[in-house]
Scaffold this motif. Structure first.
Motif, mmCIF file in Angstrom:
data_model
loop_
_atom_site.group_PDB
_atom_site.id
_atom_site.type_symbol
_atom_site.label_atom_id
_atom_site.label_comp_id
_atom_site.label_asym_id
_atom_site.label_seq_id
_atom_site.Cartn_x
_atom_site.Cartn_y
_atom_site.Cartn_z
ATOM 1 N N PRO A 171 39.285 47.147 40.970
ATOM 2 C CA PRO A 171 39.957 47.186 39.675
ATOM 3 C C PRO A 171 41.466 46.988 39.867
ATOM 4 C CG PRO A 171 38.447 49.047 39.895
ATOM 5 C CD PRO A 171 38.475 48.364 41.221
ATOM 6 N N ASN A 172 42.115 46.470 38.859
ATOM 7 C CA ASN A 172 43.569 46.220 38.861
ATOM 8 C C ASN A 172 43.993 45.026 39.729
ATOM 9 O OD1 ASN A 172 43.740 48.497 37.268
ATOM 10 N ND2 ASN A 172 44.124 49.838 39.028
ATOM 11 N N SER A 173 43.042 44.288 40.270
ATOM 12 C CA SER A 173 43.402 43.120 41.093
ATOM 13 C C SER A 173 43.848 41.968 40.203
ATOM 14 C CB SER A 173 42.193 42.648 41.915
ATOM 15 O OG SER A 173 41.767 43.630 42.800
ATOM 16 N N ARG A 174 44.637 41.083 40.819
ATOM 17 C CA ARG A 174 44.976 39.803 40.161
ATOM 18 C C ARG A 174 44.094 38.736 40.801
ATOM 19 N NH1 ARG A 174 49.814 38.964 37.384
ATOM 20 N NH2 ARG A 174 49.892 36.863 38.231
ATOM 21 N N VAL A 175 43.296 38.093 39.962
ATOM 22 C CA VAL A 175 42.232 37.218 40.486
ATOM 23 C C VAL A 175 42.362 35.813 39.891
ATOM 24 C CG1 VAL A 175 39.728 36.924 40.674
ATOM 25 C CG2 VAL A 175 40.705 39.232 40.682
ATOM 26 N N LEU A 176 42.196 34.815 40.756
ATOM 27 C CA LEU A 176 42.241 33.415 40.317
ATOM 28 C C LEU A 176 40.869 32.788 40.516
ATOM 29 C CD1 LEU A 176 43.868 30.876 39.437
ATOM 30 C CD2 LEU A 176 44.362 30.500 41.873
ATOM 31 N N ASP A 177 40.307 32.245 39.436
ATOM 32 C CA ASP A 177 39.002 31.569 39.458
ATOM 33 C C ASP A 177 39.279 30.065 39.361
ATOM 34 O OD1 ASP A 177 36.517 30.512 38.914
ATOM 35 O OD2 ASP A 177 36.124 31.736 37.139
ATOM 36 N N ILE A 178 39.182 29.378 40.501
ATOM 37 C CA ILE A 178 39.480 27.926 40.513
ATOM 38 C C ILE A 178 38.206 27.147 40.202
ATOM 39 C CG2 ILE A 178 40.183 25.977 41.958
ATOM 40 C CD1 ILE A 178 42.069 27.797 43.438
ATOM 41 N N GLY A 179 38.283 26.268 39.209
ATOM 42 C CA GLY A 179 37.096 25.520 38.770
ATOM 43 C C GLY A 179 36.185 26.448 37.981
ATOM 44 N N CYS A 180 36.785 27.162 37.038
ATOM 45 C CA CYS A 180 36.076 28.245 36.316
ATOM 46 C C CYS A 180 34.997 27.721 35.381
ATOM 47 C CB CYS A 180 37.078 29.074 35.526
ATOM 48 S SG CYS A 180 37.965 28.112 34.265
ATOM 49 N N GLY A 181 34.964 26.413 35.131
ATOM 50 C CA GLY A 181 33.952 25.869 34.218
ATOM 51 C C GLY A 181 34.070 26.517 32.846
ATOM 52 N N THR A 182 32.922 26.944 32.307
ATOM 53 C CA THR A 182 32.925 27.514 30.958
ATOM 54 C C THR A 182 33.195 29.026 30.975
ATOM 55 O OG1 THR A 182 30.513 27.769 31.073
ATOM 56 C CG2 THR A 182 31.354 25.728 30.080
ATOM 57 N N VAL B 119 42.834 37.971 44.966
ATOM 58 C CA VAL B 119 41.571 37.289 45.300
ATOM 59 C C VAL B 119 41.512 35.934 44.592
ATOM 60 C CG1 VAL B 119 39.044 37.369 45.137
ATOM 61 C CG2 VAL B 119 40.310 39.480 45.564
ATOM 62 N N VAL B 120 41.150 34.905 45.348
ATOM 63 C CA VAL B 120 40.869 33.584 44.765
ATOM 64 C C VAL B 120 39.387 33.313 45.000
ATOM 65 C CG1 VAL B 120 41.286 31.105 44.921
ATOM 66 C CG2 VAL B 120 43.173 32.694 45.281
ATOM 67 N N PHE B 121 38.677 32.837 43.974
ATOM 68 C CA PHE B 121 37.308 32.408 44.261
ATOM 69 C C PHE B 121 37.017 31.050 43.648
ATOM 70 C CE2 PHE B 121 36.709 34.935 40.392
ATOM 71 C CZ PHE B 121 35.808 34.197 39.644
ATOM 72 N N LEU B 122 36.125 30.317 44.321
ATOM 73 C CA LEU B 122 35.703 28.989 43.867
ATOM 74 C C LEU B 122 34.177 28.981 43.933
ATOM 75 C CD1 LEU B 122 38.186 28.562 46.202
ATOM 76 C CD2 LEU B 122 38.181 26.318 45.150
ATOM 77 N N SER B 123 33.539 29.067 42.805
ATOM 78 C CA SER B 123 32.079 29.109 42.758
ATOM 79 C C SER B 123 31.550 27.715 42.435
ATOM 80 C CB SER B 123 31.638 30.117 41.683
ATOM 81 O OG SER B 123 30.290 29.924 41.344
#
Ligand SMILES: C[S@@+](CC[C@H](N)C(=O)[O-])C[C@H]1O[C@@H](n2cnc3c(N)ncnc32)[C@H](O)[C@@H]1O
Length: 273
Positions: A37-48, A107-111
């Protein structure tokens, strides 16, 4: 070449409805990342925004979820969903994170995105720049070394290796396979960006569809129109029809099994250079 201008409102809507395969993989990736909790998160290619919204809900008021995607129709759908105040979705690409400060993201994630990124070195440099020391990147991507074992390839190739397609189509030309990586190449990319590899594994993944048509709709929507771009336009509709029939021939108990091999990987930006 990856084409970003083939997407349509219908493809984006279909993706939102049919993307459980990626969504399930994404949820498993989130388990590996164990985002606090409280993290700053980047979702690259988040789609919809399906996965991003799930993350945003777990972050609390002081957390932040930023989702970026180059396709305006996908971002339009993400923005139209009921979202917590800590979530934001905008058009953007992984290769240009200039809107973010250095060392500002936990955190960066690319799903299901890495195989679409044309300039992987540049994207990973940008990700390493915006991650805080100790911050992590997690991704899922199709395992290139096992691409031919995936149901979509077996069935699509079965059709494209027949006449008249085999005269004009190179079955190695799936754009997402061309830009995909093996697990070894992925490790090399992480090392090149000075990211410390925490885990890389390949998992067999399975999903059931109701029909060949549903699978082809899924493939077209998740590739934003690129799926059969290596087939000449005058043959594409015929190929599509034959591929649907081939998928339907796999039907057992009213369902078609769809399997693939996915790389799950996590790496960390070291605390010191
Ligand atoms: C299969 S979808 C995955 C969407 C979402 N992450 C999910 O798990 O459902 C791949 C996404 O990657 C995006 N994409 C393609 N090229 C990209 C790039 N250079 N940077 C960021 N995203 C990109 C596409 O627009 C598309 O929405």
């Amino acid at each position: 070449m990856i084409q970003l201008d083939l997407d349509t409102r219908l493809l984006a809507e279909n993706y939102d409805e049919l993307s459980d395969y990626q969504f399930d993989n994404g949820r498993r990736l989130l388990e590996l990342l164990d985002i606090r909790p409280n993290s700053r998160v980047l979702d690259i290619g988040c789609g919809t925004g399906r996965l991003g919204l799930l993350v945003a809900e777990s972050l609390g008021d002081d957390g932040r979820l930023i989702g970026i995607d180059p396709l305006p129709e996908r971002i339009r759908i993400a923005c139209s969903k009921k979202a917590p105040a800590n979530a934001r979705f905008q058009v953007g690409v992984g290769e240009d994170l200039g809107f973010l400060d250095c060392e500002s993201i936990d955190v960066v994630f690319l799903s299901a995105v890495f195989h679409w990124i044309a300039n992987k070195e540049k994207a990973l440099r940008e990700i390493a720049r915006v991650l805080k020391p100790g911050g992590r990147i997690g991704l899922t991507t199709g395992a290139r070394e096992l691409a031919r074992e995936a149901t979509y390839r077996k069935i699509t190739d079965r059709v494209l290796l027949r006449l008249p397609y085999n005269k004009v189509v190179n079955i190695e030309d799936y754009v997402f396979t061309r830009h995909g990586v093996t697990a070894t190449q992925l490790v090399q990319h992480f090392l090149g960006a000075k990211l410390a590899v925490q885990s890389v594994d390949i998992r067999k993944r399975c999903k059931y569809f109701r029909s060949g048509m549903e699978i082809v709709d899924f493939l077209e929507s998740s590739t934003f129109g690129n799926y059969l771009q290596h087939v000449p336009g005058n043959l594409r509709e015929d190929a599509r029809r034959e591929i649907i029939l081939e998928f339907d021939s796999l039907k057992a108990g009213g369902q078609v099994e769809f399997t693939g091999f996915t790389i799950f990987a996590v790496a960390e930006k070291p605390l010191v250079d």
